[in-house]
Design a protein around this motif. Structure first.
Motif, short mmCIF file in Angstrom:
data_model
loop_
_atom_site.label_atom_id
_atom_site.label_comp_id
_atom_site.label_asym_id
_atom_site.label_seq_id
_atom_site.Cartn_x
_atom_site.Cartn_y
_atom_site.Cartn_z
N ASP A 117 0.87 -1.18 0.00
CA ASP A 117 0.00 0.00 0.00
C ASP A 117 0.91 1.24 0.00
N THR A 118 1.16 1.81 -1.19
CA THR A 118 2.13 2.91 -1.24
C THR A 118 1.57 4.19 -0.64
N GLY A 119 0.24 4.33 -0.63
CA GLY A 119 -0.37 5.50 0.02
C GLY A 119 -0.04 5.50 1.51
N GLN A 131 -4.75 18.10 -6.19
CA GLN A 131 -3.32 18.23 -5.85
C GLN A 131 -2.53 17.06 -6.45
N ASP A 132 -3.09 15.84 -6.33
CA ASP A 132 -2.39 14.65 -6.82
C ASP A 132 -2.30 14.63 -8.35
N SER A 133 -3.32 15.18 -9.02
CA SER A 133 -3.35 15.11 -10.48
C SER A 133 -2.58 16.25 -11.13
N GLU A 134 -2.47 17.38 -10.41
CA GLU A 134 -1.85 18.55 -11.05
C GLU A 134 -0.39 18.75 -10.66
N ARG A 135 0.13 17.92 -9.74
CA ARG A 135 1.51 18.15 -9.30
C ARG A 135 2.49 17.84 -10.45
N GLU A 136 3.69 18.39 -10.27
CA GLU A 136 4.68 18.26 -11.33
C GLU A 136 5.27 16.84 -11.40
N VAL A 168 -1.33 14.91 3.62
CA VAL A 168 -0.49 13.98 2.85
C VAL A 168 -0.22 14.41 1.41
N ALA A 169 -1.18 15.03 0.75
CA ALA A 169 -0.95 15.40 -0.66
C ALA A 169 0.15 16.45 -0.77
N GLN A 170 0.26 17.29 0.26
CA GLN A 170 1.30 18.33 0.24
C GLN A 170 2.68 17.72 0.49
N VAL A 171 2.74 16.83 1.49
CA VAL A 171 4.03 16.19 1.81
C VAL A 171 4.50 15.32 0.62
N SER A 172 3.56 14.64 -0.03
CA SER A 172 3.97 13.72 -1.09
C SER A 172 4.41 14.44 -2.36
N GLN A 173 4.30 15.75 -2.37
CA GLN A 173 4.80 16.50 -3.54
C GLN A 173 6.28 16.85 -3.41
N GLY A 229 -1.48 2.82 -5.73
CA GLY A 229 -1.05 4.20 -5.47
C GLY A 229 -1.55 5.15 -6.52
N ARG A 230 -0.69 6.10 -6.90
CA ARG A 230 -1.08 7.10 -7.90
C ARG A 230 -0.19 7.03 -9.14
N ASP A 231 1.05 6.54 -8.96
CA ASP A 231 2.06 6.61 -10.02
C ASP A 231 2.74 5.27 -10.23
N ILE A 232 2.09 4.19 -9.85
CA ILE A 232 2.77 2.89 -9.92
C ILE A 232 2.99 2.48 -11.39
N LYS A 292 -10.19 18.17 -3.41
CA LYS A 292 -8.99 19.00 -3.32
C LYS A 292 -7.73 18.11 -3.42
N ARG A 293 -7.75 16.99 -2.70
CA ARG A 293 -6.60 16.08 -2.69
C ARG A 293 -6.39 15.48 -4.09
N ASP A 294 -7.49 15.12 -4.75
CA ASP A 294 -7.38 14.57 -6.12
C ASP A 294 -6.75 15.60 -7.05
N TYR A 346 3.36 7.13 2.07
CA TYR A 346 3.34 8.60 2.09
C TYR A 346 2.64 9.11 3.36
N ARG A 347 1.63 8.38 3.79
CA ARG A 347 0.93 8.77 5.03
C ARG A 347 1.87 8.61 6.24
N ALA A 348 2.71 7.57 6.23
CA ALA A 348 3.62 7.34 7.36
C ALA A 348 4.64 8.48 7.47
N VAL A 388 10.85 13.31 -0.82
CA VAL A 388 9.91 12.32 -0.29
C VAL A 388 9.60 11.30 -1.40
N ARG A 389 9.30 11.82 -2.59
CA ARG A 389 8.97 10.90 -3.70
C ARG A 389 10.17 10.01 -4.02
N GLU A 390 11.34 10.64 -4.07
CA GLU A 390 12.55 9.87 -4.41
C GLU A 390 12.75 8.71 -3.43
O1 C5P Z 1 -4.00 5.91 -1.31
P1 C5P Z 1 -4.10 6.93 -0.19
O2 C5P Z 1 -5.36 7.73 -0.27
O3 C5P Z 1 -3.86 6.36 1.16
O4 C5P Z 1 -2.88 7.93 -0.49
C1 C5P Z 1 -2.65 9.03 0.31
C2 C5P Z 1 -1.90 10.10 -0.47
O5 C5P Z 1 -0.55 9.67 -0.70
C3 C5P Z 1 -2.44 10.47 -1.85
O6 C5P Z 1 -3.48 11.42 -1.79
C4 C5P Z 1 -1.20 11.04 -2.53
O7 C5P Z 1 -1.00 12.39 -2.17
C5 C5P Z 1 -0.07 10.21 -1.92
N1 C5P Z 1 0.36 9.12 -2.79
C6 C5P Z 1 1.24 9.41 -3.81
N2 C5P Z 1 1.73 8.42 -4.58
C7 C5P Z 1 1.37 7.14 -4.38
C8 C5P Z 1 0.46 6.81 -3.36
C9 C5P Z 1 -0.06 7.84 -2.58
O8 C5P Z 1 1.59 10.57 -4.00
N3 C5P Z 1 1.91 6.18 -5.14
#
Ligand code: C5P
Length: 225
Positions: free
Chosen positions: A33-35, A182-187, A98-103, A128-131, A178-180, A38-40, A107-109
């Motif tokens: 669960d990669t989300g 942020q997740d869809s528009e990030r670089e 979480v969406a802010q930290v994961s940008q 996840g979002r980018d698997i 809002k989170r969607d 990022y949450r951790a 953190v991504r690296e």
């Molecule tokens: O899947 P979940 O809702 O638990 O993910 C939490 C957040 O972690 C997402 O909204 C996103 O910001 C980030 N995430 C990500 N890339 C992934 C998985 C999650 O940026 N592969």
């Protein structure tokens, strides 16, 4: 093409984790669960009292933190810096941040490196979002799950209610949108549909039907990959 790797991406509440967990169980694969990872990191940022704009400290933390999973009495626990953050990562504060930290690039690296290490042996389902686009672009089966935002919010609301949180459904839906965004528009690693992913809309569809479909996609696409 990587055999035995299933990538499931999609927005919040699209059913990814439920489906991924069941598919992994059926195939005898490990579920990652990669989300949760990022949450951790986000939980440790908040515990450390760092501002979400404090990119230096967040980057430092991301470099040293090792997120890991353990299985205890049948349930999966998530650990970061030796702390069991399983409960904390689902709380509304972590969800809002979480969406802010994961940008943050560091953190991504760090998370992508860990995810690739965990997937190296194969026989894994990652969600996840980018698997399918960035982490494991050569996964043999790529699924993109989606559902109407109203249904996704309703699912998350019920899930949180079961955990003892009485949230306002309208506010939850707005926060999810809002989170969607942020997740869809990030670089870096935005949430987008990979060219070779199968798009499944789970609105009004029973989870068991989605699970069957994903297992079939895996069998069709991966057995001779
Ligand atoms: O899947 P979940 O809702 O638990 O993910 C939490 C957040 O972690 C997402 O909204 C996103 O910001 C980030 N995430 C990500 N890339 C992934 C998985 C999650 O940026 N592969």
């Amino acid at each position: 093409m990587k055999q035995n790797v299933i990538a499931i991406d999609g927005p919040a509440g699209s059913g990814k984790s439920t489906v991924a967990e069941k598919v992994a169980e059926i195939l005898g694969f490990v579920y990652i669960d990669t989300g949760a990872m990022y949450r951790a990191v986000t939980a440790r940022v908040l515990d450390g009292g760092f501002a979400l704009t404090d990119l230096n400290h967040i980057a430092e933390l991301a470099k040293r933190v090792r997120v890991r999973f353990s299985r205890e009495q049948g349930s999966v626990h998530v650990w970061a810096e030796g702390v069991d953050v399983t409960e904390e990562i689902r709380n509304p504060e972590v969800t809002a941040a979480v969406a802010q930290v994961s940008q943050v690039p560091a953190v991504r690296e760090a998370m992508i490196r860990l995810q690739r290490e965990m997937a190296a042996e194969g026989a894994v389902v990652l969600d996840g979002r980018d698997i399918g686009t960035v982490v494991l672009p050569d996964a043999c089966a790529k699924i993109f799950l989606t559902a109407s935002v109203a249904e996704r919010a309703q699912r998350r609301w019920l899930e949180m209610k079961e955990k003892g949180y009485e949230l306002d459904l309208t506010a939850l839906q707005q926060e999810m949108e809002k989170r969607d965004r942020q997740d869809s528009e990030r670089e870096l690693s935005p949430l987008i549909l990979a060219e070779d992913a199968v798009l499944l809309d789970t609105t009004g569809v029973m989870i068991s039907a989605v699970v069957d479909r994903v297992v079939n996609i895996y069998r069709e696409r991966c057995n001779n990959a």
